[in-house]
Design a protein around this motif. Structure first.
Motif, short mmCIF file in Angstrom:
data_model
loop_
_atom_site.label_atom_id
_atom_site.label_comp_id
_atom_site.label_asym_id
_atom_site.label_seq_id
_atom_site.Cartn_x
_atom_site.Cartn_y
_atom_site.Cartn_z
N THR A 30 0.82 -1.21 0.00
CA THR A 30 0.00 0.00 0.00
C THR A 30 0.86 1.26 0.00
OG1 THR A 30 -1.81 1.15 1.15
CG2 THR A 30 -0.16 0.09 2.54
N SER A 31 0.25 2.35 -0.46
CA SER A 31 0.85 3.67 -0.29
C SER A 31 -0.07 4.57 0.53
CB SER A 31 1.13 4.31 -1.66
OG SER A 31 -0.07 4.41 -2.41
N ASN A 32 -1.04 3.94 1.21
CA ASN A 32 -1.98 4.67 2.06
C ASN A 32 -1.28 5.13 3.34
OD1 ASN A 32 -3.97 4.82 4.38
ND2 ASN A 32 -5.40 4.68 2.67
N GLU A 33 -1.25 6.43 3.54
CA GLU A 33 -0.43 6.97 4.65
C GLU A 33 -0.92 6.52 6.02
OE1 GLU A 33 -0.87 11.41 4.97
OE2 GLU A 33 -1.92 11.13 3.08
N SER A 34 -2.24 6.40 6.22
CA SER A 34 -2.74 6.00 7.53
C SER A 34 -2.43 4.53 7.83
CB SER A 34 -4.24 6.26 7.65
OG SER A 34 -4.96 5.51 6.70
N LYS A 60 2.48 10.90 -2.48
CA LYS A 60 1.60 10.13 -1.59
C LYS A 60 1.69 10.59 -0.13
CE LYS A 60 0.28 7.08 -4.78
NZ LYS A 60 -1.11 6.88 -5.19
#
Length: 196
Positions: A30-34, A60
């Motif tokens: 993933t590259s989702n920061e959370s 991102k």
């Protein structure tokens, strides 16, 4: 365990995920920061150019998360190089600045570039990352740039010159080689990292 492989847009993401799965662990690419900020272990892979990966990390909003991450993080190949503060690649690229070192082009007088294939790592210090790994074990390398030997160097490798093949500063670990392509010995190193 919440394990994240940072999606840096490179080709070896799936092979790292498979290698981790073979050790009995699930991971998410993933590259989702959370999701990244809440993970317990991070893999930061990299294949290609420092400028392309840094651009993606910036877009991102992941740079600050990585810099401030407190759990163990393993940079693989280019991912390790990104821990430094500057790369000579592409006329100079500002990188993550965790380790005060520049990444230099690998300069050899008689050996082909990139450095591709199996090569030995020589321990400079005892470390939990090397548990059940004999000194001078061989791992699989593909690179044209190096992190010079510095106070964070855990192992060195020679390809015309000596360079850092494993580094560590606090919770930041880096390997210049590809453990996911290094057979049983590479699996052992990944296992050691995951069990730290």
């Amino acid at each position: 365990m919440n394990i994240v492989i940072v999606d840096t847009g490179c080709a070896n993401l799936k092979s790292i995920k498979v290698a981790v799965k073979n050790l009995g662990y699930d991971s998410i690419i993933t590259s989702n920061e959370s999701i990244i900020s809440e993970s317990e272990k991070i893999f930061l892979p990299g294949v290609g150019t420092a400028s392309a990966v840094m651009k993606l990390l910036s877009e991102k909003n992941i740079i600050n998360i990585i810099q401030k991450f407190k759990q163990p993080i393993l940079g693989i190949c280019l991912g390790m190089q990104l821990f430094c503060d500057f790369s000579e690649e592409c006329n100079g690229v500002k990188t993550l600045g965790i380790i005060k070192s520049s990444v230099l082009r690998l300069r050899t007088t008689h050996l082909p570039l990139p450095h591709i294939g199996w090569n030995q790592i020589t321990f400079q210090k005892e470390h939990a990352l090397f548990k059940k790994i004999p000194n001078n074990s061989r791992f699989y390398f593909v690179h044209s740039y190096i992190v010079p030997i510095n106070k964070y160097t855990l192992s060195t490798t020679n390809y015309g010159i000596n360079f850092s093949s494993v580094i560590q500063k606090n919770n930041f670990f880096g390997v210049q080689f590809h453990p996911e392509k290094s057979g049983n010995i590479g699996s052992q190193l990944l296992k050691n990292f995951l069990e730290m």
